[in-house]
Design a protein around this motif. Structure first.
Motif, short mmCIF file in Angstrom:
data_model
loop_
_atom_site.label_atom_id
_atom_site.label_comp_id
_atom_site.label_asym_id
_atom_site.label_seq_id
_atom_site.Cartn_x
_atom_site.Cartn_y
_atom_site.Cartn_z
N GLU A 1 0.82 -1.22 0.00
CA GLU A 1 0.00 0.00 0.00
C GLU A 1 0.85 1.26 0.00
N GLU A 2 1.99 1.20 0.66
CA GLU A 2 2.88 2.37 0.68
C GLU A 2 3.43 2.69 -0.71
N ILE A 3 3.65 1.66 -1.52
CA ILE A 3 4.22 1.85 -2.85
C ILE A 3 3.13 2.10 -3.89
N ASP A 4 2.06 1.30 -3.85
CA ASP A 4 0.97 1.43 -4.82
C ASP A 4 -0.33 0.98 -4.17
N GLU A 5 -1.11 1.94 -3.68
CA GLU A 5 -2.35 1.59 -2.99
C GLU A 5 -3.41 1.05 -3.93
N ASP A 6 -3.21 1.18 -5.25
CA ASP A 6 -4.15 0.64 -6.23
C ASP A 6 -3.73 -0.73 -6.75
N ALA A 7 -2.66 -1.29 -6.20
CA ALA A 7 -2.17 -2.59 -6.67
C ALA A 7 -3.18 -3.69 -6.37
N PHE A 8 -3.24 -4.68 -7.26
CA PHE A 8 -4.07 -5.87 -7.02
C PHE A 8 -3.25 -6.84 -6.18
N LEU A 9 -3.82 -7.28 -5.05
CA LEU A 9 -3.11 -8.16 -4.12
C LEU A 9 -4.01 -9.32 -3.74
N ALA A 10 -3.53 -10.54 -3.97
CA ALA A 10 -4.28 -11.75 -3.61
C ALA A 10 -3.39 -12.63 -2.74
N VAL A 11 -3.92 -13.06 -1.60
CA VAL A 11 -3.17 -13.90 -0.66
C VAL A 11 -3.96 -15.18 -0.42
N GLY A 12 -3.30 -16.32 -0.55
CA GLY A 12 -3.99 -17.60 -0.37
C GLY A 12 -3.22 -18.53 0.55
N ASN A 13 -3.93 -19.51 1.10
CA ASN A 13 -3.30 -20.50 1.97
C ASN A 13 -2.58 -21.56 1.16
N ILE A 14 -1.49 -22.06 1.71
CA ILE A 14 -0.73 -23.15 1.09
C ILE A 14 -0.68 -24.32 2.06
N GLN A 15 -1.07 -25.48 1.58
CA GLN A 15 -1.03 -26.67 2.43
C GLN A 15 0.39 -27.21 2.59
N ASP A 16 1.19 -27.11 1.52
CA ASP A 16 2.54 -27.66 1.58
C ASP A 16 3.42 -26.92 0.58
N VAL A 17 4.69 -26.78 0.91
CA VAL A 17 5.66 -26.12 0.03
C VAL A 17 6.87 -27.02 -0.09
N LYS A 18 7.24 -27.39 -1.31
CA LYS A 18 8.38 -28.27 -1.52
C LYS A 18 9.20 -27.79 -2.70
N GLY A 19 10.47 -28.16 -2.70
CA GLY A 19 11.33 -27.87 -3.84
C GLY A 19 11.96 -26.50 -3.79
N GLY A 20 12.95 -26.30 -4.66
CA GLY A 20 13.64 -25.02 -4.75
C GLY A 20 14.32 -24.67 -3.44
N GLN A 21 14.33 -23.37 -3.14
CA GLN A 21 14.94 -22.88 -1.91
C GLN A 21 13.89 -22.50 -0.88
N PHE A 22 12.64 -22.90 -1.13
CA PHE A 22 11.54 -22.48 -0.26
C PHE A 22 11.80 -22.84 1.20
N LYS A 23 12.10 -24.13 1.47
CA LYS A 23 12.24 -24.58 2.85
C LYS A 23 13.53 -24.09 3.48
N THR A 24 14.58 -24.00 2.70
CA THR A 24 15.88 -23.68 3.29
C THR A 24 16.13 -22.22 3.46
N LYS A 25 15.42 -21.37 2.67
CA LYS A 25 15.73 -19.96 2.78
C LYS A 25 14.49 -19.08 2.76
N ASP A 26 13.70 -19.19 1.67
CA ASP A 26 12.67 -18.19 1.42
C ASP A 26 11.38 -18.42 2.18
N ILE A 27 10.98 -19.68 2.36
CA ILE A 27 9.65 -19.94 2.88
C ILE A 27 9.71 -20.70 4.18
N HIS A 28 8.82 -20.32 5.11
CA HIS A 28 8.75 -20.98 6.41
C HIS A 28 7.76 -22.12 6.30
#
Length: 287
Positions: free
Chosen positions: A260-287
């Motif tokens: 909102e601070e950068i673009d209050e008109d931006a489209f933003l969608a947030v959804g639940n994730i049951q599981d995250v696997k692969g890439g660097q998700f578990k080790t760095k980017d994603i909890h």
């Protein structure tokens, strides 16, 4: 600019009202249902309950002192707003438990106390989380650990709470430990219901004319990797740049403010994730 200031003031007032209400509800669940019946909650709250039982110290004092180091950790990982909101929530909880300490228990049936205490604690924690903070430092600690391990935030919190709740068997008795597990499970589910099903990780889609600026801010302020996707508007036919990333539930409030601070008109969608696997998700980017 005036509209932005009004929105900021509204969010501040909302936090100043709802965080104390959430803290008071947690305190009612603790002091009037759980603690008198020798039932503990998970996390720092559970440790504080046991310490207040074993020592002359007050529950509210332990809640404040034991959570304080995690506020500083939260400041470095989540930012100033999260840290201040968390400090405010913890302070309100400490004061609320002190005020309610002499109030007699509503019920002496242990199962009823576990059920209703868990419901109240979960609802109160959910209110605080929805307003950008937390009242327990174990969640912040889990965020730090998950960046260096392959475990999710939920898995780390569950692992820590197994030891904490099991300790209730030594401090009180094993029946209390079993009832504590019931209370914790109910509180955990109630938090999810209060925060509209917010799981350990969330998928985020953002469409904005300032996509690169938002992406860089997410990377720098949240420490999250982002992916840029390219699409086309079905109605306008314009080319669209889409940001995709995954965050934790405690970061969602900060993400909303950041976008909102950068673009209050931006489209933003947030959804639940049951599981995250692969890439660097578990080790760095994603909890």
């Amino acid at each position: 600019m005036e509209h932005k200031k009004k929105r900021t003031l509204y969010k501040l007032l909302r936090r100043l009202i709802l965080v104390p209400i959430g803290a008071m509800i947690i305190a009612i669940g603790l002091e009037i249902f759980l603690v008198p019946n020798e039932i503990i909650d998970g996390g720092i709250t559970g440790i504080s309950i046991m310490l207040s039982t074993l020592t002359p110290g007050d529950l509210g004092l332990y809640l404040f002192l034991l959570n304080l180091p995690f506020v500083f950790l939260g400041y470095s990982q989540m930012g100033k707003t999260f840290a201040l909101t968390t400090l405010f929530g913890i302070s309100c909880l400490a004061v609320s438990t002190y005020m309610l300490h002499s109030v007699p228990a509503f019920v002496d049936d242990t199962l009823l106390a576990a059920v209703f205490g868990g419901l109240l604690v979960g609802f109160g924690v959910g209110l605080v989380i929805r307003n950008g903070g937390t009242t327990d430092g174990t969640e912040v600690l889990a965020v730090l650990f998950t960046k260096k391990t392959s475990f999710s935030v939920g898995e780390i919190i569950m692992f820590m709470n197994i030891f904490i709740i099991s300790a209730a068997g030594f401090v009180f008795n094993w029946e209390s430990a079993l009832y504590s597990m019931i209370a914790y499970f109910i509180a955990y589910k109630m938090i999810d219901a209060t925060v509209a099903g917010m799981d350990g990780s969330k998928s985020v889609w953002i469409i904005s004319e300032n996509a690169h600026t938002i992406g860089e801010a997410i990377n720098e302020q949240l420490g999250r990797g982002v992916t840029y996707l390219y699409g086309e508007g079905a109605f306008s036919g314009d080319n669209k740049k889409v940001i995709f990333t995954v965050i934790t539930r405690v970061e969602e409030s900060k993400l909303h403010n950041l976008v909102e601070e950068i673009d209050e008109d931006a489209f933003l969608a947030v959804g639940n994730i049951q599981d995250v696997k692969g890439g660097q998700f578990k080790t760095k980017d994603i909890h």
